[in-house]
Design a protein around this motif. Structure first.
Motif, short mmCIF file in Angstrom:
data_model
loop_
_atom_site.label_atom_id
_atom_site.label_comp_id
_atom_site.label_asym_id
_atom_site.label_seq_id
_atom_site.Cartn_x
_atom_site.Cartn_y
_atom_site.Cartn_z
N VAL A 3 0.86 -1.18 0.00
CA VAL A 3 0.00 0.00 0.00
C VAL A 3 0.89 1.23 0.00
CG1 VAL A 3 -1.76 1.25 1.28
CG2 VAL A 3 -1.77 -1.24 1.25
N LEU A 4 0.64 2.13 -0.90
CA LEU A 4 1.44 3.35 -0.99
C LEU A 4 0.84 4.42 -0.09
CD1 LEU A 4 2.04 3.45 -4.84
CD2 LEU A 4 3.56 2.57 -3.08
N ALA A 5 1.70 5.17 0.56
CA ALA A 5 1.26 6.27 1.43
C ALA A 5 1.92 7.55 0.94
CB ALA A 5 1.64 6.00 2.87
N SER B 219 3.58 13.46 2.39
CA SER B 219 3.17 14.54 3.29
C SER B 219 2.33 14.03 4.46
CB SER B 219 2.38 15.60 2.51
OG SER B 219 1.17 15.03 2.03
N THR B 220 1.78 12.84 4.34
CA THR B 220 0.92 12.31 5.40
C THR B 220 1.60 11.23 6.23
OG1 THR B 220 -0.03 10.67 3.90
CG2 THR B 220 -1.17 12.79 4.09
N THR B 221 2.88 10.98 5.98
CA THR B 221 3.59 9.91 6.66
C THR B 221 4.56 10.47 7.70
OG1 THR B 221 3.48 8.57 4.66
CG2 THR B 221 5.06 7.90 6.32
N SER C 23 13.57 8.73 17.55
CA SER C 23 13.95 9.54 16.39
C SER C 23 12.77 9.52 15.43
CB SER C 23 15.18 8.95 15.71
OG SER C 23 16.24 8.82 16.63
N TYR C 24 12.60 10.59 14.67
CA TYR C 24 11.47 10.65 13.75
C TYR C 24 11.85 11.43 12.50
CZ TYR C 24 10.80 15.42 15.44
OH TYR C 24 10.99 16.75 15.76
N PHE C 25 11.09 11.18 11.43
CA PHE C 25 11.21 12.00 10.22
C PHE C 25 9.87 12.00 9.50
CE2 PHE C 25 12.76 7.81 8.99
CZ PHE C 25 12.15 7.56 7.77
N HIS C 26 9.62 13.07 8.77
CA HIS C 26 8.39 13.25 8.02
C HIS C 26 8.62 12.85 6.57
CE1 HIS C 26 6.44 15.55 11.27
NE2 HIS C 26 7.65 16.03 11.48
N GLY C 27 7.70 12.08 6.00
CA GLY C 27 7.82 11.67 4.60
C GLY C 27 8.89 10.62 4.41
N LYS D 8 -7.38 11.97 7.66
CA LYS D 8 -7.75 10.55 7.53
C LYS D 8 -6.65 9.75 6.84
CE LYS D 8 -11.96 11.03 9.10
NZ LYS D 8 -12.22 10.69 10.46
N ASP D 9 -5.74 10.44 6.12
CA ASP D 9 -4.67 9.77 5.39
C ASP D 9 -3.39 9.63 6.21
OD1 ASP D 9 -6.36 9.67 3.21
OD2 ASP D 9 -5.62 11.57 2.38
#
Length: 169
Positions: free
Chosen positions: A53-55, A58-60, A72-76, A116-117
C-alpha cells in the motif's frame, strides 16, 4: 468441631454438620477473593497478502524508538526529510514528547483536510526496548491514529541515526 455420638445399640456416628459449614465458608471466601475480570489483550491485525500500500509523503511520519527512551522521527521519505531537515529526536514525556508530535502532525493534516490519510511507520531499533514499542502503540490509541504499522527496515534506521548524529541533535 465434629463430635462422636454413640448409642447403646448402634455403632459410633460422626456428625459432619460443622464440616459442611466450614466447606461453605471456604467456598464463599474463595469466590469473594477471586478477581472476576477478563484479561485485556491488544488486538493486532496483520495486513492481507497483496501488493504494498502506498502512502503519501506529506501524510507519513516515521518513528524509530532507540535506546534510553529516545524516539527519532522524520516526516515523509528519509531522503526528502534529510534534505529539508524534517527530522528530529524526542522522548515519551508529556510535554514535547512523541504524543505532542503526533497531535501536531494530525492537526497540520487536519488543516489540509488530509487527517484521515495520516500514516505512522514504526521502525524499532535493535537497542529499543519492548516497553518503548508498547508505549508507541499506546500513543496511537490515545491519539486516535488508525493507520500505523510496525516494520523492520535496517537501512532507514541506520540512515536516520547517522543523520541525527551528524547534525548533532
Amino acid at each position: 468441631m465434629a463430635e462422636i455420638i454413640t448409642s447403646k445399640k448402634s455403632s459410633p456416628r460422626v456428625d459432619l454438620t460443622p464440616m459442611v459449614d466450614l466447606g461453605f465458608l471456604l467456598i464463599t471466601f474463595f469466590i469473594i477473593s477471586t478477581t472476576m475480570q477478563e484479561q485485556r489483550v491488544l488486538k493486532f491485525f496483520l495486513p492481507a497478502d497483496g501488493p504494498p500500500v502506498l502512502a503519501g509523503e506529506s501524510t507519513t511520519l516515521t518513528l524509530v524508538p532507540t535506546a534510553n527512551n529516545v524516539v527519532s522521527y522524520f516526516h515523509g521519505s528519509l531522503e526528502e526529510a534529510l534534505t529539508t531537515k524534517q527530522y528530529g529526536v524526542t522522548g515519551f514525556s508529556l510535554s514535547g514528547g512523541v504524543g505532542e508530535l503526533l497531535r501536531k502532525k494530525k492537526q497540520d493534516l487536519r488543516n489540509l483536510g488530509k487527517d484521515k490519510d495520516m500514516t505512522i511507520i514504526i521502525y524499532p531499533d535493535k537497542s529499543s526496548s519492548y516497553k518503548n514499542l508498547v508505549d508507541l502503540v499506546d500513543e496511537m490509541l490515545i491519539n486516535d491514529i488508525h493507520k500505523y504499522c510496525i516494520t523492520d527496515n535496517e537501512e532507514a534506521i541506520t540512515g536516520l541515526n547517522n543523520a541525527i548524529k551528524f547534525s548533532g541533535q
